[in-house]
Write an enzyme that holds these catalytic residues in place. Structure first.
Site, PDB file in Angstrom:
ATOM      1  N   ASN A  28       0.853  -1.194   0.000  1.00  0.00           N
ATOM      2  CA  ASN A  28       0.000   0.000   0.000  1.00  0.00           C
ATOM      3  C   ASN A  28       0.891   1.247   0.000  1.00  0.00           C
ATOM      4  O   ASN A  28       0.788   2.112   0.870  1.00  0.00           O
ATOM      5  CB  ASN A  28      -0.975  -0.005   1.180  1.00  0.00           C
ATOM      6  CG  ASN A  28      -2.050   1.049   1.025  1.00  0.00           C
ATOM      7  OD1 ASN A  28      -2.406   1.430  -0.093  1.00  0.00           O
ATOM      8  ND2 ASN A  28      -2.566   1.550   2.114  1.00  0.00           N
ATOM      9  N   ALA A  31       4.060   8.087  -1.279  1.00  0.00           N
ATOM     10  CA  ALA A  31       5.282   8.844  -1.592  1.00  0.00           C
ATOM     11  C   ALA A  31       6.369   8.657  -0.529  1.00  0.00           C
ATOM     12  O   ALA A  31       7.562   8.740  -0.836  1.00  0.00           O
ATOM     13  CB  ALA A  31       4.941  10.327  -1.747  1.00  0.00           C
ATOM     14  N   HIS A  33       7.146   5.847   1.097  1.00  0.00           N
ATOM     15  CA  HIS A  33       7.911   4.639   0.748  1.00  0.00           C
ATOM     16  C   HIS A  33       8.831   4.910  -0.447  1.00  0.00           C
ATOM     17  O   HIS A  33       9.971   4.461  -0.484  1.00  0.00           O
ATOM     18  CB  HIS A  33       6.962   3.499   0.360  1.00  0.00           C
ATOM     19  CG  HIS A  33       6.076   3.013   1.463  1.00  0.00           C
ATOM     20  ND1 HIS A  33       4.715   3.241   1.487  1.00  0.00           N
ATOM     21  CD2 HIS A  33       6.349   2.291   2.569  1.00  0.00           C
ATOM     22  CE1 HIS A  33       4.199   2.681   2.560  1.00  0.00           C
ATOM     23  NE2 HIS A  33       5.161   2.103   3.241  1.00  0.00           N
ATOM     24  N   GLN A  57       3.128  -9.079  13.627  1.00  0.00           N
ATOM     25  CA  GLN A  57       3.154  -7.776  14.299  1.00  0.00           C
ATOM     26  C   GLN A  57       1.757  -7.196  14.512  1.00  0.00           C
ATOM     27  O   GLN A  57       1.632  -6.030  14.885  1.00  0.00           O
ATOM     28  CB  GLN A  57       4.078  -6.800  13.575  1.00  0.00           C
ATOM     29  CG  GLN A  57       3.607  -6.331  12.213  1.00  0.00           C
ATOM     30  CD  GLN A  57       4.697  -5.583  11.454  1.00  0.00           C
ATOM     31  OE1 GLN A  57       5.669  -6.171  10.993  1.00  0.00           O
ATOM     32  NE2 GLN A  57       4.562  -4.270  11.325  1.00  0.00           N
ATOM     33  N   GLY A 147      11.784   4.478   7.711  1.00  0.00           N
ATOM     34  CA  GLY A 147      11.291   5.836   7.852  1.00  0.00           C
ATOM     35  C   GLY A 147      11.333   6.327   9.299  1.00  0.00           C
ATOM     36  O   GLY A 147      11.107   5.554  10.234  1.00  0.00           O
ATOM     37  N   LYS A 149       9.176   8.217  10.478  1.00  0.00           N
ATOM     38  CA  LYS A 149       7.787   8.295  10.944  1.00  0.00           C
ATOM     39  C   LYS A 149       7.533   7.228  12.011  1.00  0.00           C
ATOM     40  O   LYS A 149       6.833   7.461  12.980  1.00  0.00           O
ATOM     41  CB  LYS A 149       6.849   8.117   9.752  1.00  0.00           C
ATOM     42  CG  LYS A 149       5.517   7.552  10.085  1.00  0.00           C
ATOM     43  CD  LYS A 149       4.417   8.466   9.745  1.00  0.00           C
ATOM     44  CE  LYS A 149       3.068   8.004  10.193  1.00  0.00           C
ATOM     45  NZ  LYS A 149       2.922   6.595  10.437  1.00  0.00           N
TER      46      LYS A 149
HETATM   47  O1  PAF Z   1       7.195  -0.366   8.812  1.00  0.00           O
HETATM   48  C1  PAF Z   1       6.674  -1.352   8.263  1.00  0.00           C
HETATM   49  O2  PAF Z   1       6.033  -1.254   7.200  1.00  0.00           O
HETATM   50  C2  PAF Z   1       6.807  -2.718   8.898  1.00  0.00           C
HETATM   51  O3  PAF Z   1       6.801  -2.641  10.287  1.00  0.00           O
HETATM   52  C3  PAF Z   1       8.035  -3.509   8.401  1.00  0.00           C
HETATM   53  C4  PAF Z   1       9.339  -2.825   8.785  1.00  0.00           C
HETATM   54  C5  PAF Z   1       7.980  -3.660   6.881  1.00  0.00           C
HETATM   55  C6  PAF Z   1       8.067  -4.909   9.023  1.00  0.00           C
HETATM   56  O4  PAF Z   1       6.928  -5.640   8.682  1.00  0.00           O
END
Ligand code: PAF
Length: 280
Positions: A28, A31, A33, A57, A147, A149
């Site tokens: 998903n 900008a 990423h 997670q 990031g 963020k």
């Molecule tokens: O920040 C994220 O999108 C996730 O926590 C990561 C680092 C890809 C791990 O699943």
């Protein structure tokens, strides 16, 4: 862009191509990423992104099933951004058996803030990142970009890399913001139009908190409580708004912390839980 779903194909795609620069994602893409991908391109010989929505997670009541999956658009954006290799493992590839070996981060860093409100989150993140690192780098040196963020995540990953002596440089990417200041996030997709207009109040509250924290004789606990109260009055459900030391996220002992301070916040607005931070 070479798209691979298997670890063996990833390793074959990377063989002989030099130092990988890696951007792990859950897809998903926005900008924010893509700016990490740009940063990665300048930092390594071959740019690798991953897309994997990591069940480990998410808590049982969280949005694992509904997390936005936008495969076609993600591939097009990564291709346009100049990513060389996209690793998109299926769950059965990354977790062929239940993942019983886990990376347990230091609770002093991982059980506070996000970890307090999302117990086990950083164990899930550290475990998948360690596994993705094993797939991409296989013990060889490289670079990975995370990031700012997700500030606490960045610190947890930096500690992990340091304590396991992984030969990976962790680079931090700046937070990308919409014109009104809202930090870009995949979860902004959960905001309706009225909530989207309101969402900028989180970073405004953090800015006001940071400014107030710098005043002489500032009472941080009272300021934090006041910031949460103000957001609640606007219809938010804040988990925390707080000022911490940048290096270890402990409460500051004074305003002149040598490493600097960071104001961090997490709050629900409608169906979205937003997080943000400002270093100061
Ligand atoms: O920040 C994220 O999108 C996730 O926590 C990561 C680092 C890809 C791990 O699943």
């Amino acid at each position: 862009m070479h798209i691979v779903h298997r670890i063996s194909d990833l390793r074959a795609a990377l063989a002989g191509r030099g130092r990988p620069a890696f951007v792990p994602t859950m897809g998903n893409l926005h900008a924010g990423h893509l700016s990490l991908v740009q940063q990665a391109r300048a930092a390594g010989d071959v740019t690798v992104a991953s897309i994997f929505v990591n069940r480990l997670q998410f808590l049982p009541h969280e949005d694992f099933d509904s997390y936005p999956r936008t495969w076609e658009a993600d591939c097009a954006q990564l291709e346009a951004a100049g990513c060389d290799v996209l690793f998109a493992p299926r769950e059965s590839e990354l977790y062929p058996q239940a993942q019983t070996f886990k990376v347990q981060p230091d609770p002093r860093l991982a059980d506070i803030l996000e970890g307090q409100f999302r117990p086990g989150f950083f164990t899930g993140v550290s475990t998948v990142v360690m596994k993705l690192f094993a797939c991409v780098f296989a013990g060889s040196p490289g670079v990975a970009v995370f990031g700012r963020k997700d500030y606490q995540q960045l610190l947890v990953i930096r500690h992990m890399v340091q304590q396991f002596a992984l030969p990976i440089d962790i680079l931090a990417g700046e937070t990308c913001r919409a014109e009104d200041g809202l930090a870009l996030s995949s979860r902004n997709a959960y905001l309706g139009p009225a909530e989207r207009a309101e969402a900028v109040q989180l970073v405004r509250a953090l800015r006001a908190l940071a400014d107030a924290a710098l005043q002489p004789h500032a009472d941080l606990a009272a300021l934090e409580e006041g910031a949460m109260r103000s957001l609640r009055a606007r219809g938010w459900q804040p988990d925390y708004l707080t000022v911490r030391r940048r290096g270890d996220l402990l409460p500051p002992e004074g305003r002149a912390e040598p490493g600097g301070l960071v104001a961090l916040g997490a709050a629900r607005l409608g169906g979205a839980r937003l997080i943000d931070n400002l270093e100061f």
